[in-house]
Enzyme design. Structure first.
Site, PDB file in Angstrom:
ATOM      1  N   MET A 290       0.849  -1.198   0.000  1.00 41.99           N
ATOM      2  CA  MET A 290       0.000   0.000   0.000  1.00 41.99           C
ATOM      3  C   MET A 290       0.882   1.245   0.000  1.00 41.99           C
ATOM      4  O   MET A 290       0.424   2.345   0.327  1.00 41.99           O
ATOM      5  CB  MET A 290      -0.935  -0.012   1.203  1.00 41.99           C
ATOM      6  CG  MET A 290      -1.889  -1.210   1.171  1.00 41.99           C
ATOM      7  SD  MET A 290      -3.465  -0.909   1.969  1.00 41.99           S
ATOM      8  CE  MET A 290      -2.940  -0.551   3.623  1.00 41.99           C
ATOM      9  N   GLY A 291       2.158   1.087  -0.349  1.00 42.83           N
ATOM     10  CA  GLY A 291       3.049   2.232  -0.468  1.00 42.83           C
ATOM     11  C   GLY A 291       3.577   2.715   0.868  1.00 42.83           C
ATOM     12  O   GLY A 291       3.497   2.023   1.882  1.00 42.83           O
ATOM     13  N   TYR A 292       4.143   3.931   0.852  1.00 42.90           N
ATOM     14  CA  TYR A 292       4.849   4.496   1.993  1.00 42.90           C
ATOM     15  C   TYR A 292       5.881   3.478   2.481  1.00 42.90           C
ATOM     16  O   TYR A 292       5.910   3.082   3.654  1.00 42.90           O
ATOM     17  CB  TYR A 292       3.888   4.920   3.112  1.00 42.90           C
ATOM     18  CG  TYR A 292       4.377   6.165   3.814  1.00 42.90           C
ATOM     19  CD1 TYR A 292       4.340   7.390   3.164  1.00 42.90           C
ATOM     20  CD2 TYR A 292       4.911   6.116   5.092  1.00 42.90           C
ATOM     21  CE1 TYR A 292       4.819   8.543   3.779  1.00 42.90           C
ATOM     22  CE2 TYR A 292       5.390   7.258   5.714  1.00 42.90           C
ATOM     23  CZ  TYR A 292       5.340   8.466   5.047  1.00 42.90           C
ATOM     24  OH  TYR A 292       5.822   9.605   5.660  1.00 42.90           O
ATOM     25  N   LEU A 293       6.710   3.074   1.536  1.00 41.47           N
ATOM     26  CA  LEU A 293       7.571   1.910   1.726  1.00 41.47           C
ATOM     27  C   LEU A 293       8.683   2.172   2.742  1.00 41.47           C
ATOM     28  O   LEU A 293       9.242   3.264   2.793  1.00 41.47           O
ATOM     29  CB  LEU A 293       8.176   1.499   0.382  1.00 41.47           C
ATOM     30  CG  LEU A 293       7.169   1.246  -0.747  1.00 41.47           C
ATOM     31  CD1 LEU A 293       7.891   0.850  -2.023  1.00 41.47           C
ATOM     32  CD2 LEU A 293       6.149   0.183  -0.351  1.00 41.47           C
TER      33      LEU A 293
ATOM     34  N   HIS B 233       9.278  -3.421   3.580  1.00 40.10           N
ATOM     35  CA  HIS B 233       8.920  -3.645   2.170  1.00 40.10           C
ATOM     36  C   HIS B 233      10.177  -3.900   1.337  1.00 40.10           C
ATOM     37  O   HIS B 233      10.180  -4.729   0.434  1.00 40.10           O
ATOM     38  CB  HIS B 233       8.219  -2.411   1.585  1.00 40.10           C
ATOM     39  CG  HIS B 233       6.939  -2.042   2.276  1.00 40.10           C
ATOM     40  ND1 HIS B 233       6.827  -0.926   3.064  1.00 40.10           N
ATOM     41  CD2 HIS B 233       5.724  -2.636   2.280  1.00 40.10           C
ATOM     42  CE1 HIS B 233       5.593  -0.829   3.530  1.00 40.10           C
ATOM     43  NE2 HIS B 233       4.890  -1.851   3.074  1.00 40.10           N
TER      44      HIS B 233
ATOM     45  N   ASP C   7       2.302  -9.165   9.135  1.00 44.64           N
ATOM     46  CA  ASP C   7       0.870  -9.392   8.936  1.00 44.64           C
ATOM     47  C   ASP C   7       0.647 -10.902   8.836  1.00 44.64           C
ATOM     48  O   ASP C   7       0.315 -11.437   7.771  1.00 44.64           O
ATOM     49  CB  ASP C   7       0.393  -8.684   7.666  1.00 44.64           C
ATOM     50  CG  ASP C   7       0.496  -7.175   7.800  1.00 44.64           C
ATOM     51  OD1 ASP C   7      -0.207  -6.609   8.637  1.00 44.64           O
ATOM     52  OD2 ASP C   7       1.325  -6.578   7.090  1.00 44.64           O
TER      53      ASP C   7
ATOM     54  N   ARG D 159       2.402   2.780   9.603  1.00 43.42           N
ATOM     55  CA  ARG D 159       1.581   3.473  10.612  1.00 43.42           C
ATOM     56  C   ARG D 159       2.422   4.027  11.763  1.00 43.42           C
ATOM     57  O   ARG D 159       1.911   4.812  12.564  1.00 43.42           O
ATOM     58  CB  ARG D 159       0.484   2.538  11.140  1.00 43.42           C
ATOM     59  CG  ARG D 159      -0.598   2.259  10.101  1.00 43.42           C
ATOM     60  CD  ARG D 159      -1.826   1.569  10.687  1.00 43.42           C
ATOM     61  NE  ARG D 159      -2.945   1.581   9.762  1.00 43.42           N
ATOM     62  CZ  ARG D 159      -3.294   0.572   8.965  1.00 43.42           C
ATOM     63  NH1 ARG D 159      -2.599  -0.543   8.975  1.00 43.42           N
ATOM     64  NH2 ARG D 159      -4.330   0.686   8.151  1.00 43.42           N
TER      65      ARG D 159
END
Ligand code: PAF
Length: 286
Positions: free
Chosen positions: A30-33, A37, A150, A187
């Site tokens: 979902m990006g904001y790597l 990631h 996750d 987050r």
């Protein structure tokens, strides 16, 4: 490295690679790597000739009171990280490209999605299964890479691939942590300096639980109790859940006599963070 927004462009590129006999890896994000990631992308680059990274904040996996609108986004930063790590293509679709007018087909799952995060996020895994299935159909990768942070999502995707006969190898990659133990997460940027300090109760509790299990504790209740005590000592922390479940079925267990997942979701202020460890009976998986 190219950035494309349409399904047709991804398909054309992957078709051309396939014609050359090249293998393709997919890293859905979902990006904001961050470095978590990056470890998935690096692994995908090692194991495939070409790597596609999808960057898409998927609206269907957010509940009505969740952080869809405020979820952090920075495509320029993501592109630089993908390029320097060796990715070949970013797929950055608009919500309309993924969910055109009239869209009404979803992929859902029983049992595994009813525990842990599924209890407090009832629509979440339907959204994840739907978007990941779509990405699998669009890219048709040989392998797809997901983080073990996750852990429930990873178990759900492995089950979906098995149940729906998807010919894709699912690769789980270890949690990447900050130097002080906090699991990397997009987050984490929501946390104030005070909350950032308080957030360390998650990893502290995880490390203590893991040590207890490694020392031979077999009572899941005792593990949960010890981990819970550590979190409850932090005034800024509010527990959503701390649970021990069977690693395959995500159902709660009482005795640590099989591969298991010890997982937690904890609010630090308004930010919901997750962390976990997995273990084979008698030895660490991660
Ligand atoms: O883990 C994530 O970032 C998302 O849930 C995923 C797998 C990219 C689907 O939107």
């Amino acid at each position: 490295m190219n950035i494309v927004e349409t399904v047709a462009e991804v398909r054309n590129q992957v078709k051309a690679w396939r014609k050359e006999g090249l293998t393709v890896g997919l890293v859905p994000t979902m990006g904001y790597l961050h470095e978590g990631h990056q470890s998935l992308i690096a692994r995908a680059c090692q194991e495939n000739d070409r790597v596609v990274v999808s960057v898409f904040v998927n609206p269907t996996q957010f509940g009505p009171n969740e952080d869809l609108a405020s979820y952090p986004r920075d495509l320029q930063h993501d592109a630089a990280l993908c390029e320097s790590t060796g990715a070949d293509l970013i797929f950055h679709p608009t919500p309309e490209e993924m969910y055109p007018k009239g869209f009404c087909s979803f992929v859902d799952m029983d049992v595994l999605t009813k525990e842990l995060c599924g209890l407090s996020r009832p629509v979440h895994f339907r959204g994840v299964c739907t978007v990941v299935s779509k990405l699998f159909h669009i890219v048709q990768p040989d392998r797809a890479y997901f983080g073990e942070k996750d852990a429930q999502q990873l178990a759900v995707i492995r089950r979906m691939v098995l149940d729906l006969n998807m010919d894709i190898e699912i690769v789980g990659c270890p949690i990447v942590r900050e130097a002080d133990g906090l699991a990397k997460s997009s987050r984490n940027t929501y946390l104030s300096p005070e909350e950032r300090k308080a957030a360390l109760v998650l990893s502290r509790s995880i490390f203590v639980g893991k040590e207890l299990a490694e020392q031979g504790e077999t009572d899941a209740k005792k593990l949960v109790q010890k981990m819970t005590e550590i979190i409850e000592a932090e005034p800024l922390a509010k527990i959503d859940y701390v649970k021990v479940v069977d690693l395959m079925t995500m159902q709660q267990i009482e005795t640590l006599d099989r591969p298991f997942l010890a997982a937690m979701a904890v609010y630090i202020g308004k930010t919901r963070l997750i962390d976990n460890f997995m273990m084979q009976a008698g030895g660490a998986v991660q």
